[in-house]
Design an enzyme around this catalytic site. Structure first.
Site, mmCIF file in Angstrom:
data_model
loop_
_atom_site.group_PDB
_atom_site.id
_atom_site.type_symbol
_atom_site.label_atom_id
_atom_site.label_comp_id
_atom_site.label_asym_id
_atom_site.label_seq_id
_atom_site.Cartn_x
_atom_site.Cartn_y
_atom_site.Cartn_z
ATOM 1 N N LYS A 41 0.839 -1.200 0.000
ATOM 2 C CA LYS A 41 0.000 0.000 0.000
ATOM 3 C C LYS A 41 0.880 1.259 0.000
ATOM 4 C CE LYS A 41 -0.450 -0.279 5.050
ATOM 5 N NZ LYS A 41 -1.336 -0.711 6.152
ATOM 6 N N TYR A 290 16.021 30.883 6.280
ATOM 7 C CA TYR A 290 14.831 31.620 6.721
ATOM 8 C C TYR A 290 14.859 31.880 8.221
ATOM 9 C CZ TYR A 290 12.690 30.682 2.187
ATOM 10 O OH TYR A 290 12.415 30.627 0.854
HETATM 11 C C1 LIG Z 1 -0.622 -1.679 6.826
HETATM 12 C C2 LIG Z 1 -1.223 -2.950 7.297
HETATM 13 C C3 LIG Z 1 -0.419 -4.077 7.502
HETATM 14 C C4 LIG Z 1 1.076 -4.048 7.419
HETATM 15 O O1 LIG Z 1 1.589 -3.616 8.648
HETATM 16 P P1 LIG Z 1 3.156 -3.649 8.963
HETATM 17 O O2 LIG Z 1 3.237 -3.217 10.365
HETATM 18 O O3 LIG Z 1 3.779 -2.665 8.031
HETATM 19 O O4 LIG Z 1 3.599 -5.034 8.710
HETATM 20 C C5 LIG Z 1 -1.044 -5.258 7.849
HETATM 21 N N1 LIG Z 1 -2.390 -5.326 7.983
HETATM 22 C C6 LIG Z 1 -3.191 -4.258 7.820
HETATM 23 C C7 LIG Z 1 -4.654 -4.404 7.990
HETATM 24 C C8 LIG Z 1 -2.630 -3.037 7.482
HETATM 25 O O5 LIG Z 1 -3.435 -1.973 7.337
#
Ligand SMILES: *Cc1c(COP(=O)(O)O)cnc(C)c1O
EC number: 5.1.1.1
Length: 395
Positions: A41, A290
């Protein structure tokens, strides 16, 4: 959308072999019947969804997880068609035709989704999409994260009874998400685990995929029944979910304030590099950047680096030194939108490579260390890197 800035030496280097090694590390812990699902993702936590997905699948991942339907569609369009793609977030039923067309697996939290989706297919004359396939879905269970999912036995029983009337859907999986494995009260893990056992007891046996493990669970917990899928995210990119530093970095990172992870030899996949684009010697009393918050206390060599907060190198990272030939060079004055200034120990010419994240002549800027210094988490640092920075893939 304006994409990468190629005519600038600032680059994110993605070591695909590190991703592969991190996956193999987790896979060695799996038992028969468990699969690793690569969580890609948010553009693979900023590293590039397509390349990471391909690498993960080559290394043995058996599926992919994304946050949104659009992320899933772009992977399918890139030609990744052979594996399931689970959309972890909730989805607008209006998109049902595309969801079916691209064979995405959706997460649902209620029956409304199906009712509205079916209505949509009727309205747009797309019911033919169901001629040869059913909509695959996973049911989210809320065991304590209080984000999405059914919470109570009554809700689950009701869902399980009513779903039988929906002959166009395929109830493939059920999952939950733990909130305190990577930090927080450990008795809450036991509370969620008990809720998981109680709620999944109501799910028909035909629902084979039952998963609860993220990276932290996958790495550190060994529970029965095992999680059918391990949803492997941050550890695949080489970070400890709690931002501890793997002990093989002991020599290179100042670990005095950090916990060490003694067990998992995770390899960070991401490096962030740039170059000195301008250098000058300034007299004592010269103000920099800045707000003129910095003033040189003597004659100093100051270099300009072409990266700033619009690249995701946030103003709060002013406390993070930039590495030049292994020297930790402090950022002087405020970080700008596109540039920042550092103080060199002595003259270096234009074009000298610098490191913001990663190894540099025996020194190392570790994302988890940066996260700790700036009161955030490694996840946030990675996903903040903007589209302006080209991602360069090393096999
Ligand atoms: C993002 C997510 C993961 C992955 O989590 P990590 O801590 O990066 O391994 C797993 N399950 C769900 C539902 C998520 O939203």
């Amino acid at each position: 959308m304006i994409g990468y800035s190629e005519h600038r030496p600032t680059q994110a280097i993605v070591n695909l072999s590190a991703i592969e090694a991190n996956i193999k590390w987790q896979q060695a812990k799996l038992e028969p019947g468990q699969s690793l699902i690569a969580v890609v993702k948010a553009n693979a936590y900023g590293l590039g969804a397509e390349q990471v997905a391909r690498t993960a699948l080559k290394a043995g991942a058996e599926g992919l997880a994304v946050a949104t339907v659009d992320e899933g569609i772009s992977l399918r369009k890139a030609g990744i068609i052979q594996v399931p793609i689970l959309v972890l977030g909730l989805t607008d039923p209006q998109g049902i035709a595309e969801i079916l067309h691209y064979n995405l697996t959706v997460t649902v939290s209620d029956l409304d989704f199906f009712d509205q989706a079916y209505q949509q297919l009727l309205t747009t004359d797309d019911l033919y999409l169901l001629d040869n396939l059913k909509l695959p879905f996973h049911l989210a269970l809320d065991t304590g994260m209080t984000r999405i999912g059914l919470r109570t036995e009554t809700e689950v029983s009701d869902f399980v009874t009513k779903i039988q009337a929906y002959d166009w859907v395929d109830f493939q999986g059920v999952f939950t998400h733990f909130s305190t494995i990577g930090g927080g009260p450990q008795d809450y893990v036991e509370y969620q685990w008990q809720r998981w056992l109680d709620l999944t007891a109501l799910i028909p046996e035909s629902v084979k995929i039952r998963h609860y493990a993220n990276s932290a669970m996958g790495l550190w917990q060994d529970r029965q029944p095992a999680s059918t899928w391990v949803r492997y995210g941050v550890a695949m990119y080489g970070l400890d979910p709690m931002d501890r530093i793997p002990s093989h970095f002991k020599e290179q990172v100042d670990t005095s304030q950090l916990g060490l992870n003694e067990e998992d030899p995770l390899q960070p996949a991401l490096e962030l590099i740039s170059e000195i684009v301008y250098v000058k010697e300034i007299p004592q009393g010269t103000k920099i950047s800045y707000g003129a918050t910095y003033q040189s206390s003597e004659k100093e060599w100051i270099a300009t680096i072409p990266i700033g907060y619009a690249d995701g190198w946030l103003r709060s990272y002013q406390v993070i030194p930039v590495l030049v030939e292994g020297h930790a060079c402090p950022v002087v004055g405020r970080i700008n939108m596109d540039q920042l200034m550092i103080r060199l120990p002595h003259y270096y010419p234009k074009g000298t490579p610098v490191t913001l994240i990663g190894p540099d002549h025996g020194a190392y800027n570790h994302i988890s260390w940066i996260a700790q210094q700036t009161s955030t988490i490694g996840y946030e640092i990675m996903t903040n890197l903007s589209d302006r920075i080209p991602r360069i893939y090393i096999p």
